[in-house]
Scaffold this motif. Structure first.
Motif, mmCIF file in Angstrom:
data_model
loop_
_atom_site.group_PDB
_atom_site.id
_atom_site.type_symbol
_atom_site.label_atom_id
_atom_site.label_comp_id
_atom_site.label_asym_id
_atom_site.label_seq_id
_atom_site.Cartn_x
_atom_site.Cartn_y
_atom_site.Cartn_z
ATOM 1 N N ARG A 1 26.836 -72.717 45.570
ATOM 2 C CA ARG A 1 25.919 -73.822 45.343
ATOM 3 C C ARG A 1 25.215 -73.646 44.004
ATOM 4 N NH1 ARG A 1 22.567 -73.352 50.853
ATOM 5 N NH2 ARG A 1 22.757 -71.168 50.178
ATOM 6 N N PRO A 2 24.783 -74.735 43.358
ATOM 7 C CA PRO A 2 24.067 -74.629 42.079
ATOM 8 C C PRO A 2 22.861 -73.707 42.213
ATOM 9 C CG PRO A 2 24.661 -76.904 42.512
ATOM 10 C CD PRO A 2 24.985 -76.145 43.768
ATOM 11 N N GLY A 3 22.724 -72.783 41.282
ATOM 12 C CA GLY A 3 21.593 -71.872 41.281
ATOM 13 C C GLY A 3 21.758 -70.649 42.155
ATOM 14 N N ALA A 4 22.834 -70.589 42.917
ATOM 15 C CA ALA A 4 23.035 -69.437 43.799
ATOM 16 C C ALA A 4 23.344 -68.182 42.989
ATOM 17 C CB ALA A 4 24.174 -69.709 44.781
ATOM 18 N N VAL A 5 22.807 -67.066 43.430
ATOM 19 C CA VAL A 5 23.041 -65.770 42.792
ATOM 20 C C VAL A 5 23.712 -64.851 43.799
ATOM 21 C CG1 VAL A 5 21.978 -63.739 41.735
ATOM 22 C CG2 VAL A 5 21.062 -66.019 41.254
ATOM 23 N N LEU A 6 24.802 -64.239 43.389
ATOM 24 C CA LEU A 6 25.500 -63.274 44.221
ATOM 25 C C LEU A 6 25.239 -61.872 43.703
ATOM 26 C CD1 LEU A 6 29.001 -64.991 44.640
ATOM 27 C CD2 LEU A 6 26.971 -65.211 46.098
ATOM 28 N N ARG A 7 25.095 -60.943 44.626
ATOM 29 C CA ARG A 7 24.927 -59.534 44.274
ATOM 30 C C ARG A 7 25.939 -58.722 45.063
ATOM 31 N NH1 ARG A 7 19.765 -58.124 46.579
ATOM 32 N NH2 ARG A 7 20.215 -59.881 47.973
ATOM 33 N N GLY A 8 26.321 -57.590 44.538
ATOM 34 C CA GLY A 8 27.316 -56.838 45.266
ATOM 35 C C GLY A 8 27.497 -55.411 44.811
ATOM 36 N N VAL A 9 28.295 -54.707 45.596
ATOM 37 C CA VAL A 9 28.736 -53.351 45.284
ATOM 38 C C VAL A 9 30.255 -53.376 45.232
ATOM 39 C CG1 VAL A 9 28.888 -50.961 46.081
ATOM 40 C CG2 VAL A 9 26.760 -52.249 46.397
ATOM 41 N N ARG A 10 30.815 -52.872 44.157
ATOM 42 C CA ARG A 10 32.277 -52.782 44.047
ATOM 43 C C ARG A 10 32.692 -51.338 44.302
ATOM 44 N NH1 ARG A 10 33.195 -55.461 39.412
ATOM 45 N NH2 ARG A 10 33.220 -57.285 40.778
ATOM 46 N N PHE A 11 33.526 -51.144 45.305
ATOM 47 C CA PHE A 11 33.988 -49.806 45.645
ATOM 48 C C PHE A 11 35.101 -49.363 44.709
ATOM 49 C CE2 PHE A 11 32.218 -51.412 49.619
ATOM 50 C CZ PHE A 11 31.442 -50.337 50.040
ATOM 51 N N LYS A 12 35.193 -48.073 44.483
ATOM 52 C CA LYS A 12 36.324 -47.534 43.749
ATOM 53 C C LYS A 12 37.588 -47.708 44.585
ATOM 54 C CE LYS A 12 33.798 -43.862 41.313
ATOM 55 N NZ LYS A 12 33.670 -42.388 41.150
ATOM 56 N N PRO A 13 38.727 -47.937 43.950
ATOM 57 C CA PRO A 13 39.968 -48.061 44.715
ATOM 58 C C PRO A 13 40.192 -46.853 45.613
ATOM 59 C CG PRO A 13 40.322 -48.732 42.447
ATOM 60 C CD PRO A 13 38.944 -48.136 42.500
ATOM 61 N N GLY A 14 40.482 -47.119 46.881
ATOM 62 C CA GLY A 14 40.769 -46.050 47.821
ATOM 63 C C GLY A 14 39.578 -45.508 48.575
ATOM 64 N N HIS A 15 38.354 -45.914 48.226
ATOM 65 C CA HIS A 15 37.160 -45.327 48.829
ATOM 66 C C HIS A 15 36.471 -46.209 49.867
ATOM 67 C CE1 HIS A 15 37.680 -42.661 45.382
ATOM 68 N NE2 HIS A 15 36.859 -41.816 45.965
ATOM 69 N N ALA A 16 36.740 -47.502 49.872
ATOM 70 C CA ALA A 16 36.026 -48.400 50.783
ATOM 71 C C ALA A 16 36.289 -48.127 52.258
ATOM 72 C CB ALA A 16 36.356 -49.850 50.442
ATOM 73 N N PRO A 17 37.527 -47.838 52.679
ATOM 74 C CA PRO A 17 37.775 -47.680 54.115
ATOM 75 C C PRO A 17 36.909 -46.624 54.790
ATOM 76 C CG PRO A 17 39.843 -47.943 52.957
ATOM 77 C CD PRO A 17 38.781 -47.778 51.903
ATOM 78 N N ALA A 18 36.666 -45.503 54.110
ATOM 79 C CA ALA A 18 35.855 -44.449 54.706
ATOM 80 C C ALA A 18 34.427 -44.920 54.961
ATOM 81 C CB ALA A 18 35.846 -43.215 53.795
ATOM 82 N N VAL A 19 33.935 -45.826 54.120
ATOM 83 C CA VAL A 19 32.576 -46.342 54.274
ATOM 84 C C VAL A 19 32.542 -47.496 55.272
ATOM 85 C CG1 VAL A 19 30.597 -47.365 53.073
ATOM 86 C CG2 VAL A 19 32.033 -45.667 51.903
ATOM 87 N N LEU A 20 33.508 -48.384 55.182
ATOM 88 C CA LEU A 20 33.505 -49.592 56.011
ATOM 89 C C LEU A 20 34.038 -49.354 57.415
ATOM 90 C CD1 LEU A 20 34.843 -52.135 53.352
ATOM 91 C CD2 LEU A 20 32.459 -51.688 53.992
ATOM 92 N N GLY A 21 34.816 -48.297 57.590
ATOM 93 C CA GLY A 21 35.359 -48.019 58.910
ATOM 94 C C GLY A 21 36.562 -48.863 59.275
ATOM 95 N N VAL A 22 37.272 -49.392 58.285
ATOM 96 C CA VAL A 22 38.453 -50.204 58.528
ATOM 97 C C VAL A 22 39.441 -49.973 57.390
ATOM 98 C CG1 VAL A 22 37.464 -52.198 57.338
ATOM 99 C CG2 VAL A 22 39.298 -52.552 58.991
ATOM 100 N N ALA A 23 40.736 -49.946 57.721
ATOM 101 C CA ALA A 23 41.760 -49.744 56.702
ATOM 102 C C ALA A 23 41.762 -50.899 55.713
ATOM 103 C CB ALA A 23 43.136 -49.611 57.356
ATOM 104 N N ALA A 24 41.972 -50.594 54.449
ATOM 105 C CA ALA A 24 41.910 -51.624 53.411
ATOM 106 C C ALA A 24 42.977 -52.690 53.584
ATOM 107 C CB ALA A 24 42.040 -50.974 52.035
ATOM 108 N N ASP A 25 44.141 -52.332 54.109
ATOM 109 C CA ASP A 25 45.201 -53.339 54.252
ATOM 110 C C ASP A 25 44.860 -54.373 55.315
ATOM 111 O OD1 ASP A 25 45.549 -51.106 56.003
ATOM 112 O OD2 ASP A 25 47.544 -51.823 56.516
ATOM 113 N N GLU A 26 43.932 -54.072 56.214
ATOM 114 C CA GLU A 26 43.490 -55.065 57.195
ATOM 115 C C GLU A 26 42.600 -56.127 56.543
ATOM 116 O OE1 GLU A 26 41.901 -53.572 60.844
ATOM 117 O OE2 GLU A 26 43.186 -51.797 60.830
ATOM 118 N N LEU A 27 42.089 -55.834 55.353
ATOM 119 C CA LEU A 27 41.210 -56.766 54.639
ATOM 120 C C LEU A 27 41.910 -57.428 53.458
ATOM 121 C CD1 LEU A 27 38.000 -54.510 54.555
ATOM 122 C CD2 LEU A 27 38.567 -56.292 56.219
#
Length: 268
Positions: free
Chosen positions: A59-85
């Motif tokens: 939407r106009p004026g909307a601001v997004l913020r985020g964290v970008r994980f290093k390749p290969g590191h997100a599953p250990a934090v998120l608790g789900v295999a990356a290929d499922e996402l």
């Protein structure tokens, strides 16, 4: 507008960066091999690893913020295999149930930052130690290994080649142990950690090298050679597949893609 900063020290092992983005119109998001936790515009979701471009519309004026994980590191934090996402945008509630819904409410209310949420997650879950074999294969592909099969086979043999890095030498030593990972098993673990196989990751990593080099080079032939493509036609095929545009349209400043390297990265 897109701003990117180094992650807090506690997240340095798992996150590539933290970011903030506001776009006046649709933003073309291209694959970069990463997963992101995205907060804003009334939602909180995890953007899985992409194999093709997608359009982020807010939407106009909307601001997004985020964290970008290093390749290969997100599953250990998120608790789900990356290929499922892979190629998916999954709400935090769908990912973590009621606890995810409650955290999403706090994130949207500004009570906790995306980085703070990841820090809390790290403190609450037992994160497995880094999969060194997957990490070494990612390193080789990021460095421009010409062939996926050669890179994986070298690791399986414990041979990092003549231009070993310190990390690759350590990997070679570990692979001489009885528990050394087989090439087939390494590929399976790679898919679970990154979201797709080494061949696709190499394609994405090579294109991101082209993105990084584009502002400093003149001409697509020179760009293709510098980024590690076999020729300009090779760059054109990958650019079309990953962005939906020809290189001349994607890399020119007047395209729908922001002209700076960081804005071309997948910032959502």
């Amino acid at each position: 507008m897109y701003e990117e900063a180094a992650p807090p020290r506690r997240l340095a092992g798992v996150a590539r960066c933290v970011w903030r983005s506001a776009s006046a119109g649709p933003k073309r998001i291209v694959p970069d091999g990463c997963l992101d936790l995205v907060v804003g515009d009334g939602g909180v979701f995890v953007a899985g690893p992409d194999t093709a471009s997608w359009s982020s519309v807010t939407r106009p004026g909307a601001v997004l913020r985020g964290v970008r994980f290093k390749p290969g590191h997100a599953p250990a934090v998120l608790g789900v295999a990356a290929d499922e996402l892979r190629d998916r945008r999954v709400s935090l509630g769908e990912l973590w149930g009621r606890s995810g819904e409650e955290l999403a409410e706090r994130l949207l209310a500004g009570e906790v930052s995306p980085a703070g949420a990841v820090e809390s997650r790290l403190a609450a879950v037992e994160v497995e130690s880094e999969d060194w074999a997957v990490a070494e294969l990612i390193e080789k592909l990021d460095a421009g290994a010409a062939r996926v099969a050669d890179a994986a086979a070298c690791l399986a043999r414990g041979d990092a080649g003549p231009a070993q890095t310190g990390a690759q030498s350590r990997a070679a030593t570990r692979l001489e142990e009885p528990s050394a990972v087989s090439e087939r098993r390494l590929r399976r673990r790679f898919v679970q950690a990154v979201g797709y196989g080494p061949a696709t990751y190499l394609r994405v990593a090579r294109f991101q090298r082209a993105v990084a080099l584009a502002p400093r080079l003149s001409g697509l032939a020179a760009l293709a050679a510098a980024a590690g493509y076999s020729d300009q036609a090779h760059l054109s095929r990958d650019c079309r597949a990953l962005t939906g545009l020809t290189p001349r349209h994607y890399f020119r400043p007047s395209s729908t893609v922001d002209p700076t390297r960081r804005d071309r990265l997948r910032s959502a």
